[in-house]
Scaffold this motif. Structure first.
Motif, PDB file in Angstrom:
ATOM      1  N   GLU A 114       0.819  -1.215   0.000  1.00 42.00           N
ATOM      2  CA  GLU A 114       0.000   0.000   0.000  1.00 42.00           C
ATOM      3  C   GLU A 114       0.853   1.266   0.000  1.00 42.00           C
ATOM      4  O   GLU A 114       0.508   2.257  -0.646  1.00 42.00           O
ATOM      5  N   SER A 230      -8.903  -1.475   4.127  1.00 39.31           N
ATOM      6  CA  SER A 230      -8.162  -1.137   2.922  1.00 39.31           C
ATOM      7  C   SER A 230      -8.135  -2.264   1.889  1.00 39.31           C
ATOM      8  O   SER A 230      -7.649  -3.365   2.153  1.00 39.31           O
ATOM      9  N   ALA A 232      -6.364  -2.004  -0.905  1.00 38.70           N
ATOM     10  CA  ALA A 232      -4.971  -2.079  -1.360  1.00 38.70           C
ATOM     11  C   ALA A 232      -4.156  -3.001  -0.457  1.00 38.70           C
ATOM     12  O   ALA A 232      -3.390  -3.845  -0.925  1.00 38.70           O
TER      13      ALA A 232
END
Length: 432
Positions: A114, A230, A232
């Motif tokens: 990320e 998240s 990502a």
């Protein structure tokens, strides 16, 4: 329906082996999943683009690829069979994410990915980079100067903070890691030695995340890496599942309908193990069976899935204290994003007491000369549970009871190589 007997065992801090009643055939659910196989492949391509940069600044990597080996652990298998009076059918191997370059834990996958994705987005947006460039140019001072205008923030119990802190600082970002009371002192000290700002909280992981998110939102140049939500981060972990296929092939290990793979993943908030399981399912489908392992004091994902309430429920609601030696797993409330994905994809969850983490730690050191941190041993109870009556029930239901001699059991070692020697010796003595 939540079984009252099993729920009472959880409240009493007993170890449980829970089989997911919602577990479904992968082809029947794949179209309902929020991220595609192509999304995982795109994450892998991005990591390859960054390989020249990573190779340049982290010489310990091989060709700039952040990956870990797999080790057969036959002596450990024999020791476990002797200690638990059971037969572990098939073979037992260990995925060595404790040896992942740069951050020495599974968090090097999602956390570093990320950070890299955010750096790429900023550089491209500001016309400093093209995906056709050789990314080694990112090591130049002009890029460090550019990234120093931006902040990366994260809430962590330890290993995620390490992975993000180390990589972000190398790229040039300012980094703030919000750490809960569960985080080990040596992890905080290591981060500070890398130039990372560490903010400590007297409460648990959820509070550190909440405060970190709040501070980040007040600054337009700050990016908060959210372990709970998240995509990502999740995709970075999923790449790890993707890469297993080639590794097992090189070891001569077959995974197919007649040779099932069982994977046991230590679980905190759920992002790391969830992402890995996600990648594995896209590669092996119904031939891989993924189980999460949680401490008896912190079974957040288990309670979230059992009740169907996900992040709307906490271990505190059941009178559990969320205090465990497995610092990376000391999470009171699970990720709703991951929990909902795992609802039909995960085979089950088991819990483990802290004392067993230490006995497994010492046994692995004695039998294989492999030293892990306590939380990384959580998965080792999986093969033992699978030999139990409940385990045989699962094998029968999946129509693989008569194929159990062909099973490959993989315990996922999530961290340990960065633990200071004096502390590792203390862990070893405790287990002994």
């Amino acid at each position: 329906m939540v079984g009252s007997n099993q729920m009472n065992q959880i409240k009493s801090l007993k170890e449980v082996f829970w089989l997911n009643p919602n577990y479904s055939s992968f082809p029947s659910i794949v179209n309902d999943l929020p991220l595609s196989y192509e999304d995982i492949l795109e994450a892998e391509k991005r990591l390859k683009r960054f390989a020249p940069f990573i190779e340049k600044i982290f010489t310990e990597t091989v060709d700039g690829i952040i990956e870990s080996p797999i080790s057969p652990i036959d002596s450990m298998k024999a020791k476990m069979e002797k200690d638990y009076g059971c037969k572990i059918y098939g073979n037992l191997i260990l995925k060595r994410d404790d040896l992942l370059p740069i951050a020495g834990s599974i968090k090097a996958r999602g956390g570093i990915y990320e950070v890299l994705k955010h750096a790429e987005t900023l550089a491209i947006k500001n016309n400093l980079l093209s995906i056709y460039d050789n990314y080694s140019i990112l090591a130049k001072d002009r890029f460090k100067d550019f990234f120093s205008n931006y902040i990366i923030q994260v809430g962590s119990t330890g290993n995620l903070g390490l992975s993000i802190g180390i990589m972000s600082a190398k790229i040039g970002f300012k980094v703030i890691v919000h750490m809960s009371q569960d985080a080990k002192k040596w992890k905080k000290d290591l981060l500070r030695s890398k130039g990372v700002e560490v903010i400590e909280y007297s409460s648990d992981y959820s509070k550190a995340v909440e405060e970190g998110r709040k501070q980040s939102e007040s600054n337009p140049n700050s990016h908060f890496i959210d372990d709970e939500n998240s995509k990502a981060l999740f995709l970075g972990y999923a790449v790890g599942g993707l890469r297993i296929k080639e590794q097992l092939k090189r070891m001569g290990i077959i995974v197919d309908e007649d040779h099932p793979l069982f994977v046991y993943l230590p679980c905190g908030v759920g992002g790391g193990p969830g992402g890995v399981a996600y990648g594995l399912k896209f590669i092996y489908g119904d031939n891989v069976h993924c189980f999460f392992a949680e401490p008896t004091h912190s079974p957040a994902m288990l309670l979230g899935l059992m009740t169907g309430l996900h992040d709307k429920i906490s271990v505190d609601d059941f009178g559990l204290d969320n205090i465990t030696e497995a610092d990376g797993l000391a999470v009171g409330r699970p990720s709703s994003f991951v929990g909902k994905i795992m609802d039909k994809l995960l085979s089950g969850i088991f819990t483990i007491g802290d004392n067993k983490l230490y006995t497994f730690l010492t046994a692995l050191a004695n039998e294989e000369e492999i030293f892990l941190e306590p939380s990384a041993l959580a998965g080792f109870l999986g093969p033992v549970f699978l030999s139990s009556e409940e385990g045989e029930e699962y094998l029968a239901k999946q129509d693989i009871l008569n194929k159990r001699d062909n099973i490959t059991h993989m315990c996922w070692a999530t961290g340990g190589s960065l633990v200071p020697e004096s502390i590792m010796k203390e862990y070893y003595r405790k287990g002994k």
